[in-house]
Scaffold this motif. Structure first.
Motif, mmCIF file in Angstrom:
data_model
loop_
_atom_site.group_PDB
_atom_site.id
_atom_site.type_symbol
_atom_site.label_atom_id
_atom_site.label_comp_id
_atom_site.label_asym_id
_atom_site.label_seq_id
_atom_site.Cartn_x
_atom_site.Cartn_y
_atom_site.Cartn_z
ATOM 1 N N ALA A 77 10.237 -11.296 4.214
ATOM 2 C CA ALA A 77 9.670 -11.803 2.958
ATOM 3 C C ALA A 77 9.653 -13.324 2.956
ATOM 4 C CB ALA A 77 10.474 -11.278 1.768
ATOM 5 N N PHE A 78 10.697 -13.927 3.476
ATOM 6 C CA PHE A 78 10.778 -15.386 3.507
ATOM 7 C C PHE A 78 9.729 -15.971 4.452
ATOM 8 C CE2 PHE A 78 12.543 -19.459 4.907
ATOM 9 C CZ PHE A 78 12.764 -20.060 3.679
ATOM 10 N N ALA A 79 9.458 -15.293 5.540
ATOM 11 C CA ALA A 79 8.507 -15.799 6.538
ATOM 12 C C ALA A 79 7.070 -15.374 6.264
ATOM 13 C CB ALA A 79 8.916 -15.302 7.922
ATOM 14 N N GLY A 80 6.864 -14.471 5.327
ATOM 15 C CA GLY A 80 5.574 -13.826 5.163
ATOM 16 C C GLY A 80 4.442 -14.644 4.575
ATOM 17 N N PHE A 81 4.714 -15.768 3.942
ATOM 18 C CA PHE A 81 3.660 -16.471 3.215
ATOM 19 C C PHE A 81 3.494 -17.927 3.655
ATOM 20 C CE2 PHE A 81 5.182 -13.044 0.504
ATOM 21 C CZ PHE A 81 4.006 -12.331 0.344
ATOM 22 N N ASN A 82 3.949 -18.244 4.845
ATOM 23 C CA ASN A 82 3.804 -19.581 5.455
ATOM 24 C C ASN A 82 4.467 -20.684 4.636
ATOM 25 O OD1 ASN A 82 3.031 -21.282 7.570
ATOM 26 N ND2 ASN A 82 1.156 -21.870 6.526
ATOM 27 N N LEU A 83 5.530 -20.343 3.945
ATOM 28 C CA LEU A 83 6.272 -21.352 3.189
ATOM 29 C C LEU A 83 6.786 -22.441 4.122
ATOM 30 C CD1 LEU A 83 7.492 -22.004 0.327
ATOM 31 C CD2 LEU A 83 9.583 -20.931 1.195
ATOM 32 N N GLY A 84 7.352 -22.041 5.244
ATOM 33 C CA GLY A 84 7.910 -23.009 6.197
ATOM 34 C C GLY A 84 6.853 -23.900 6.823
ATOM 35 N N GLY A 85 5.723 -23.345 7.165
ATOM 36 C CA GLY A 85 4.649 -24.142 7.766
ATOM 37 C C GLY A 85 4.091 -25.162 6.790
ATOM 38 N N THR A 86 3.894 -24.746 5.561
ATOM 39 C CA THR A 86 3.387 -25.668 4.540
ATOM 40 C C THR A 86 4.435 -26.732 4.230
ATOM 41 O OG1 THR A 86 2.105 -23.838 3.628
ATOM 42 C CG2 THR A 86 2.293 -25.798 2.275
ATOM 43 N N TRP A 87 5.695 -26.346 4.202
ATOM 44 C CA TRP A 87 6.791 -27.290 3.980
ATOM 45 C C TRP A 87 6.800 -28.367 5.066
ATOM 46 C CZ3 TRP A 87 11.638 -27.005 6.905
ATOM 47 C CH2 TRP A 87 12.619 -27.871 6.440
ATOM 48 N N GLN A 88 6.590 -27.963 6.310
ATOM 49 C CA GLN A 88 6.548 -28.935 7.407
ATOM 50 C C GLN A 88 5.372 -29.898 7.246
ATOM 51 O OE1 GLN A 88 8.735 -29.652 9.601
ATOM 52 N NE2 GLN A 88 10.089 -27.899 9.405
ATOM 53 N N GLN A 89 4.228 -29.409 6.829
ATOM 54 C CA GLN A 89 3.065 -30.277 6.614
ATOM 55 C C GLN A 89 3.328 -31.277 5.484
ATOM 56 O OE1 GLN A 89 -0.350 -27.790 6.011
ATOM 57 N NE2 GLN A 89 -0.250 -26.919 8.054
ATOM 58 N N ILE A 90 3.967 -30.816 4.427
ATOM 59 C CA ILE A 90 4.309 -31.714 3.326
ATOM 60 C C ILE A 90 5.240 -32.809 3.823
ATOM 61 C CG2 ILE A 90 5.678 -31.855 1.191
ATOM 62 C CD1 ILE A 90 4.357 -29.213 0.345
ATOM 63 N N ARG A 91 6.169 -32.460 4.682
ATOM 64 C CA ARG A 91 7.108 -33.447 5.215
ATOM 65 C C ARG A 91 6.395 -34.541 6.006
ATOM 66 N NH1 ARG A 91 12.560 -32.103 5.450
ATOM 67 N NH2 ARG A 91 12.715 -33.266 7.388
ATOM 68 N N ILE A 92 5.209 -34.267 6.491
ATOM 69 C CA ILE A 92 4.458 -35.250 7.278
ATOM 70 C C ILE A 92 3.604 -36.147 6.390
ATOM 71 C CG2 ILE A 92 2.593 -35.496 8.979
ATOM 72 C CD1 ILE A 92 3.706 -32.904 10.282
ATOM 73 N N VAL A 93 2.937 -35.603 5.386
ATOM 74 C CA VAL A 93 1.926 -36.388 4.666
ATOM 75 C C VAL A 93 2.278 -36.770 3.234
ATOM 76 C CG1 VAL A 93 0.048 -35.437 6.047
ATOM 77 C CG2 VAL A 93 0.604 -34.383 3.862
ATOM 78 N N ALA A 94 3.350 -36.223 2.688
ATOM 79 C CA ALA A 94 3.656 -36.485 1.280
ATOM 80 C C ALA A 94 4.568 -37.692 1.119
ATOM 81 C CB ALA A 94 4.307 -35.250 0.653
ATOM 82 N N SER A 95 4.661 -38.150 -0.106
ATOM 83 C CA SER A 95 5.567 -39.253 -0.426
ATOM 84 C C SER A 95 7.012 -38.778 -0.313
ATOM 85 C CB SER A 95 5.289 -39.757 -1.841
ATOM 86 O OG SER A 95 5.647 -38.765 -2.784
ATOM 87 N N THR A 96 7.928 -39.713 -0.219
ATOM 88 C CA THR A 96 9.348 -39.390 -0.067
ATOM 89 C C THR A 96 9.858 -38.538 -1.221
ATOM 90 O OG1 THR A 96 9.667 -41.446 1.140
ATOM 91 C CG2 THR A 96 11.635 -40.406 0.268
ATOM 92 N N ASP A 97 9.456 -38.847 -2.444
ATOM 93 C CA ASP A 97 9.908 -38.075 -3.609
ATOM 94 C C ASP A 97 9.450 -36.619 -3.522
ATOM 95 O OD1 ASP A 97 11.020 -40.375 -4.592
ATOM 96 O OD2 ASP A 97 9.436 -40.757 -6.051
#
Length: 161
Positions: A77-97
Motif C-alpha cells: 500500500a505504501f509503495a502502490g501510488f508512487n509517493l516515494g518517487g514524487t517525494w524524491q522529485q519534490i526534493r529536487i525542484v521545490a523550495s526548502t520549506d
C-alpha cells in the motif's frame, strides 16, 4: 571633424542592444518562473493525491487484512501510488520549506505503514492519533505549498531545494 554624428549613432546602437538584451532576459526569467510554477504545481498535486491514496489504502489494509499478512500488504500500500518517487522529485525542484514539509508527511506515512503492519485493529485511539498526525502534516504541507506558489506568482521565485 564632425565626430558627434557617428558617436551619437554608436550610443544609439549600444542603448538599443542593451534594451533588447534586458527585455530578452526579463522574458527568459518570466518564462523560467512559469515553467517552474507549472512543474512544481504538477508535483505538488501528484504528491497530495499519492498521500491521500496511500493513507486510504493503509486504512483499508488495517481494516480488511489478516494480521499475519498485514506487513506485506502495508508495504504494498505504501509503495502502490508512487509517493516515494514524487517525494524524491519534490526534493529536487521545490523550495526548502516545501521539501521539509514533504519530508514530514513522508516520514509520518512511513510510521503509519509500520503502525498498520503491527496494530491491533481495535486500537481506535492509536488509529485516531495516527490519522490526526498525518492529517496535520498534510495540512501543513498544503499551506507551505500555497505560500510557495504565491511567491512564484508574485515573482519571488525560490530556486533552491
Amino acid at each position: 571633424m564632425n565626430w558627434i554624428s557617428p558617436l551619437a549613432a554608436l550610443v544609439g546602437v549600444l542603448l538599443g542592444a542593451g534594451a533588447t538584451a534586458l527585455a530578452d532576459h526579463r522574458r527568459w526569467r518570466q518564462e523560467s518562473v512559469t515553467r517552474l510554477l507549472e512543474l512544481r504545481t504538477v508535483l505538488y498535486v501528484e504528491y497530495l493525491v499519492a498521500m491521500e491514496k496511500t493513507g486510504r489504502d493503509l486504512l483499508r489494509v488495517l481494516e480488511t487484512t489478516a494480521a499475519e499478512e498485514r506487513g506485506r500488504a502495508a508495504d504494498a500500500a505504501f509503495a502502490g501510488f508512487n509517493l516515494g518517487g514524487t517525494w524524491q522529485q519534490i526534493r529536487i525542484v521545490a523550495s526548502t520549506d516545501v521539501v521539509q514539509a514533504a519530508d514530514s508527511v513522508f516520514r509520518s506515512l512511513k510510521r503509519a505503514r509500520d503502525y498498520v503492519a503491527t496494530a491491533d485493529q481495535r486500537d481506535t485511539r492509536g488509529l485516531r492519533a495516527m490519522k490526526d498526525e498525518v492529517g496535520a502534516l498534510r495540512d501543513q504541507f498544503q499551506q507551505t505549498v500555497r505560500s510557495d506558489v504565491r511567491g512564484l506568482l508574485a515573482g519571488s521565485a525560490s530556486w533552491s531545494a
